[in-house]
Design an enzyme around this catalytic site. Sequence first.
Site, PDB file in Angstrom:
ATOM      1  N   GLY A  65      -4.939   8.617   4.846  1.00  0.00           N
ATOM      2  CA  GLY A  65      -5.987   9.040   5.768  1.00  0.00           C
ATOM      3  C   GLY A  65      -5.566  10.145   6.711  1.00  0.00           C
ATOM      4  O   GLY A  65      -6.379  10.988   7.099  1.00  0.00           O
ATOM      5  N   ASP A 102       0.821  -1.225   0.000  1.00  0.00           N
ATOM      6  CA  ASP A 102       0.000   0.000   0.000  1.00  0.00           C
ATOM      7  C   ASP A 102       0.848   1.266   0.000  1.00  0.00           C
ATOM      8  O   ASP A 102       0.466   2.280  -0.601  1.00  0.00           O
ATOM      9  CB  ASP A 102      -1.008   0.006   1.145  1.00  0.00           C
ATOM     10  CG  ASP A 102      -0.402  -0.281   2.514  1.00  0.00           C
ATOM     11  OD1 ASP A 102       0.835  -0.266   2.647  1.00  0.00           O
ATOM     12  OD2 ASP A 102      -1.174  -0.521   3.459  1.00  0.00           O
ATOM     13  N   THR A 103       2.013   1.219   0.634  1.00  0.00           N
ATOM     14  CA  THR A 103       2.888   2.396   0.622  1.00  0.00           C
ATOM     15  C   THR A 103       3.344   2.720  -0.793  1.00  0.00           C
ATOM     16  O   THR A 103       3.377   3.887  -1.197  1.00  0.00           O
ATOM     17  CB  THR A 103       4.113   2.181   1.526  1.00  0.00           C
ATOM     18  OG1 THR A 103       3.670   1.873   2.846  1.00  0.00           O
ATOM     19  CG2 THR A 103       4.996   3.415   1.566  1.00  0.00           C
ATOM     20  N   GLN A 117      -6.493   5.442  16.400  1.00  0.00           N
ATOM     21  CA  GLN A 117      -7.527   4.439  16.151  1.00  0.00           C
ATOM     22  C   GLN A 117      -7.865   3.668  17.423  1.00  0.00           C
ATOM     23  O   GLN A 117      -9.038   3.418  17.735  1.00  0.00           O
ATOM     24  CB  GLN A 117      -7.064   3.480  15.052  1.00  0.00           C
ATOM     25  CG  GLN A 117      -6.942   4.126  13.683  1.00  0.00           C
ATOM     26  CD  GLN A 117      -6.066   3.334  12.726  1.00  0.00           C
ATOM     27  OE1 GLN A 117      -5.506   2.289  13.085  1.00  0.00           O
ATOM     28  NE2 GLN A 117      -5.926   3.817  11.501  1.00  0.00           N
TER      29      GLN A 117
END
Length: 494
Positions: free
Chosen positions: A406, A237-238, A304
């Site tokens: 995000g 994902d990076t 989170q």
Amino acid sequence: MKGVLAFDLGASSGRAVLTTLENQKMVIKEVNRFSNYAIDSNGSLRWDFEFIMDEIYKSIKKAEQLGDFDSLAIDTWGVDFGLLDKNGELIENPYHYRDKRTNGSFSKIKEIIDPLSLYQKTGIQNMEINTLFQLYTLKNQKPEIYDRAEHLLMMPDLINYYLTGSIKTERTIASTTQLYNPTKQNWDYGLIEKLGFKTSMFPEIIDPGNVVGRLKDSIVEKLGVSNKKVIAIGSHDTASAIVCTPFNNKETLFLSSGTWSLIGTQLNEPNISENTYYNNLSNETGVDNKITLLKNITGLWLIQEAKKQFEREGKNYTFDDISQMAKNAKSVECYFDTDLAELTVPGDIPKRIRLLAKKTNQDIPLSDGEIVRVIYENLALKYRTAYEELCDSVGKYFKDIYIVGGGANADFLSQCTANSLNLNVISGFTEATALGNSLVQMLAMNVIESLDNGKAILANSFETKTFSPEDNENWETKYYNYKQTLSGGVKIGK
């Protein structure tokens, strides 16, 4: 044009995004979003792989109903993997990288290979969550499972296998394993043999932009969808997020901000010097075969987990609420390393932070706003230590930093980062990973001419915010106090 379907699976949530190009602008439509948390399996942390695949199948079917698309691609977090047996069956649910079984494994690996030699082979910072340590622990603790394993597939590769039947590993995800040699651009088979692993377990490596295969006939029939190509993209994902970062010059840093924070820069070749080793930086491979020199540190995981604790207490804050609460709260003189072991496992993070403050004779953040503010501020201070290590390793300073992912939604964190690093912060592309995933698919499908062309389209499609440094003297004092607290020294006062 027909769209592309991007699956971005993070360590806390997953999403499916349908992306189209309309009038030279990227248009995204969220198809599905779901939580993706670890499950407890007889005392170990695992991923619920059946649940993940069910959400992917559901998303494919729903996307077909929302709009036509030609291809799909998967990106996920790094280091975790599944093992297939000789019949191609998944032996057990993949372990979660936060499972405690690898604790202490670094000391055992050091008896086999010198840490500097290991770094010179792989260019990856030593973290016991890495695939190397996970596999070594499995081999020694569960030899009956290891002996059955015929293939090791990283998480996105495992999903691709379930979709297509093809056993391949994509290059950017391979580079997270600490078993890949970025200089040789292949598995380091010498290292693999030295550690006693089966070389046959490691599949052929393919580059982003290649077609992995097409959806299995059984899936097409089951879901009632047309056949789709499954594309290899920057499946780490990076790597996909960094595709969105406009490196306009060599003085730009990136910060991919999600559950983890990855701060770094792009190089043309690996930097595997002793200096870089002692700064504990990683050389990961990017989509365009660039090397991403970065520091992997705890990110919004702490926020989170704090949010989950607030919810257990009946307080349902949104992430926007949390950012605003932090901005409005008073700044508390409480400093800690966000990578502390007691902060890396699920649980009551606010309570642990208060205990840390008490244990180290610091001011205790009492309100929810004060808790989230000290988390954001300590993250920004941690970013500065990583920034200084990067500057030391490459021998230069930087002018600005792009925040993608995000974390770009948290204006307070962006401002704290600008203040701490004394750099201009440009934040945006909150769905950077899905967008980077989509761009590589579009390049593979000949919809766009080049990645540079795709980045120009992105810049024309989404707005960014710029945060300039403020309150420099106060933040210099904070950083001094932060370093003194972490080293056990005496702070200079408030």
